[in-house]
Design an enzyme around this catalytic site. Structure first.
Site, PDB file in Angstrom:
ATOM      1  N   LYS A  56      -6.438  -4.770 -20.083  1.00 61.68           N
ATOM      2  CA  LYS A  56      -5.100  -4.807 -19.205  1.00 61.68           C
ATOM      3  C   LYS A  56      -3.892  -4.294 -20.834  1.00 61.68           C
ATOM      4  O   LYS A  56      -2.304  -4.576 -20.746  1.00 61.68           O
ATOM      5  CB  LYS A  56      -4.489  -4.908 -18.114  1.00 61.68           C
ATOM      6  CG  LYS A  56      -5.913  -5.565 -17.088  1.00 61.68           C
ATOM      7  CD  LYS A  56      -5.340  -4.112 -16.050  1.00 61.68           C
ATOM      8  CE  LYS A  56      -6.336  -4.260 -15.028  1.00 61.68           C
ATOM      9  NZ  LYS A  56      -5.642  -2.647 -14.304  1.00 61.68           N
ATOM     10  N   ARG A  57      -4.291  -3.719 -21.900  1.00 67.39           N
ATOM     11  CA  ARG A  57      -2.703  -3.876 -22.936  1.00 67.39           C
ATOM     12  C   ARG A  57      -2.344  -5.210 -22.844  1.00 67.39           C
ATOM     13  O   ARG A  57      -1.599  -5.118 -23.387  1.00 67.39           O
ATOM     14  CB  ARG A  57      -2.819  -2.893 -22.761  1.00 67.39           C
ATOM     15  CG  ARG A  57      -3.228  -1.612 -23.120  1.00 67.39           C
ATOM     16  CD  ARG A  57      -4.536  -1.361 -23.808  1.00 67.39           C
ATOM     17  NE  ARG A  57      -5.012   0.113 -23.756  1.00 67.39           N
ATOM     18  CZ  ARG A  57      -6.246  -0.368 -23.480  1.00 67.39           C
ATOM     19  NH1 ARG A  57      -7.092  -1.088 -22.564  1.00 67.39           N
ATOM     20  NH2 ARG A  57      -7.288   0.484 -22.917  1.00 67.39           N
ATOM     21  N   LEU A  61       5.308  -6.404 -19.396  1.00 66.51           N
ATOM     22  CA  LEU A  61       5.528  -7.269 -18.302  1.00 66.51           C
ATOM     23  C   LEU A  61       4.216  -6.075 -16.950  1.00 66.51           C
ATOM     24  O   LEU A  61       3.824  -4.813 -17.022  1.00 66.51           O
ATOM     25  CB  LEU A  61       6.328  -6.541 -17.518  1.00 66.51           C
ATOM     26  CG  LEU A  61       6.629  -6.701 -15.539  1.00 66.51           C
ATOM     27  CD1 LEU A  61       6.683  -8.087 -15.299  1.00 66.51           C
ATOM     28  CD2 LEU A  61       7.898  -5.449 -14.435  1.00 66.51           C
ATOM     29  N   GLY A  83       8.119  -6.015 -21.903  1.00 67.75           N
ATOM     30  CA  GLY A  83       7.723  -7.348 -21.948  1.00 67.75           C
ATOM     31  C   GLY A  83       7.561  -8.183 -23.506  1.00 67.75           C
ATOM     32  O   GLY A  83       7.656  -9.267 -24.137  1.00 67.75           O
ATOM     33  N   GLU A  85       9.957  -8.780 -25.876  1.00 65.11           N
ATOM     34  CA  GLU A  85      10.501  -9.821 -25.372  1.00 65.11           C
ATOM     35  C   GLU A  85       9.695 -11.245 -25.671  1.00 65.11           C
ATOM     36  O   GLU A  85      10.888 -12.030 -26.349  1.00 65.11           O
ATOM     37  CB  GLU A  85      11.020  -9.737 -24.498  1.00 65.11           C
ATOM     38  CG  GLU A  85      11.954  -8.798 -23.766  1.00 65.11           C
ATOM     39  CD  GLU A  85      11.826  -8.438 -22.083  1.00 65.11           C
ATOM     40  OE1 GLU A  85      13.583  -8.914 -21.732  1.00 65.11           O
ATOM     41  OE2 GLU A  85      11.859  -8.339 -21.503  1.00 65.11           O
ATOM     42  N   GLU A 106      11.268  -0.213 -19.515  1.00 68.22           N
ATOM     43  CA  GLU A 106      11.698  -0.280 -18.687  1.00 68.22           C
ATOM     44  C   GLU A 106      12.706   0.784 -17.967  1.00 68.22           C
ATOM     45  O   GLU A 106      12.969   0.964 -16.807  1.00 68.22           O
ATOM     46  CB  GLU A 106      13.071  -1.020 -18.856  1.00 68.22           C
ATOM     47  CG  GLU A 106      12.365  -3.112 -18.416  1.00 68.22           C
ATOM     48  CD  GLU A 106      11.750  -3.195 -20.794  1.00 68.22           C
ATOM     49  OE1 GLU A 106      11.773  -2.454 -20.884  1.00 68.22           O
ATOM     50  OE2 GLU A 106      11.450  -4.401 -20.493  1.00 68.22           O
ATOM     51  N   ARG A 117      11.000   2.784 -16.630  1.00 69.79           N
ATOM     52  CA  ARG A 117      10.244   2.904 -14.789  1.00 69.79           C
ATOM     53  C   ARG A 117      11.003   2.368 -13.596  1.00 69.79           C
ATOM     54  O   ARG A 117      10.931   2.009 -13.095  1.00 69.79           O
ATOM     55  CB  ARG A 117       9.840   1.264 -15.522  1.00 69.79           C
ATOM     56  CG  ARG A 117       8.537   1.735 -16.869  1.00 69.79           C
ATOM     57  CD  ARG A 117       7.356   2.086 -16.486  1.00 69.79           C
ATOM     58  NE  ARG A 117       6.284   2.048 -17.364  1.00 69.79           N
ATOM     59  CZ  ARG A 117       5.169   2.998 -18.072  1.00 69.79           C
ATOM     60  NH1 ARG A 117       5.584   4.458 -17.327  1.00 69.79           N
ATOM     61  NH2 ARG A 117       5.427   3.142 -18.991  1.00 69.79           N
ATOM     62  N   GLY A 173      13.762  -9.048 -18.410  1.00 72.82           N
ATOM     63  CA  GLY A 173      14.707  -9.578 -17.622  1.00 72.82           C
ATOM     64  C   GLY A 173      13.578 -10.887 -18.762  1.00 72.82           C
ATOM     65  O   GLY A 173      13.845 -11.799 -17.206  1.00 72.82           O
TER      66      GLY A 173
END
Ligand code: 1HE
Length: 268
Positions: free
Chosen positions: A35-36, A74, A119, A122, A142, A145, A150
């Site tokens: 899932k990378r 994320l 993320g 981040e 983001e 999307r 966050g």
């Protein structure tokens, strides 16, 4: 097992994280390559638990991603059903976990390759030293999307690359290459493919050989001084420098140098 050789078996980690140690270095691997290395809740909770439970004899942490990417950010499949208050709780979960990296027990070196996006960027921004392999690329998708960062990105990333660059990344979906990331200060080391872990490990070992109080001061005090007004900053600097130099560890190291046993500064 002696206390000086504790492993991580007492820390509850999901299968998406692998922890190992090499001497006094802990290596934490994002292990969800299929899932990378997208960050689902279990992974973020595991990161929190790992940094919380680090054994006292660990001197630095290396953070790496399995497979061809550091992290795709994320896990979008977990996002679709969250309402506003669940969204806030989710963001706070990330904040808590990444705080434990930035303001935790020991310095963290992140090794970046492939996708370092959303993320994932981040997460990388919460480390203390970043090493990029030439395959690394950075983006904040983001905007496209319909969401917003966050995981502390709006606090940490402008401090690394400036508000204007982050605004551009979020509004236009711009991707920066490893070379560009290095030029703008997102990373401070750039190495060839496959060399990141070795470089990161070398840096982590150097960091772990510092006096613990100096590492604490660099992690916890320096960023606060940099955010303070200069007068408070000078006062805080005097306090922490006198605390550090009064430590027996500092006395030993200074004596070693003066008596020709300590290392000299090497030319870069
Ligand atoms: C994922 C995710 C993910 C991959 N969440 N499942 N992040 C993004 O918007 C980045 C989304 N990902 C991508 O753009 C691409 O996957 C990559 C450029 C990173 C890699 O491409 P590629 O061709 O190597 O892989 P892939 O075929 O797209 O993905 C492989 C699998 O990983 C696939 O699942 P499969 O079941 O079909 O095999 C993908 O769905 C899955 N996958 N990325 C969930 N992110 C605290 S707020 C933070 C906000 C954000 O981070 S927003 C940015 C989210």
């Amino acid at each position: 097992m002696s206390e000086s050789q504790q492993d991580f078996s007492s820390i509850a980690l999901p299968t998406s994280l692998i922890a190992e140690r090499q001497g006094d270095i802990a290596i934490l691997r994002l292990n969800r390559a299929h899932k990378r290395n997208a960050l689902d809740d279990d992974t973020v909770i595991g990161i929190d638990a790992f940094f919380d439970g680090l054994p006292g004899d660990i001197g630095a942490v290396l953070l790496v991603g399995e497979g061809d990417n550091f992290s795709a950010g994320l896990d979008l499949s977990e996002l679709k059903e969250r309402d506003v208050s669940e969204g806030i709780q989710h963001s706070r979960l990330w904040h808590r976990a990444f705080e434990k990296i930035q303001f935790g027990k020991v310095p963290v070196v992140a090794v970046l390759h492939g996708a370092v996006v959303g993320g994932g960027l981040e997460l990388a921004a919460s480390a203390h030293v970043r090493v990029a392999e030439r395959s690394a690329y950075y983006a904040l998708p983001e905007g496209s999307r319909g969401i917003f960062v966050g995981g502390g990105g709006s606090v940490r990333l402008p401090r690394l690359i400036g508000v204007a660059r982050m605004v551009d990344m979020m509004l236009t979906g711009r991707t920066y290459s490893a070379e560009e990331g290095q030029a703008m200060g997102l990373t401070t080391y750039l190495v060839e493919a496959g060399k990141g872990v070795a470089k990161g490990l070398e840096l982590a070992q150097r960091i772990a050989s510092n006096a613990p109080l100096t590492n604490f001061a660099v992690m916890h005090t320096l960023p606060r001084i940099a955010e303070s007004d200069p007068a408070a900053g000078y006062a805080m600097e005097s306090l922490i420098s006198s605390i550090a130099q009064a430590d027996p560890e500092a006395k030993t190291r200074l004596r070693d140098f003066l008596e020709k046993r300590g290392p000299k500064v090497k030319q870069g």
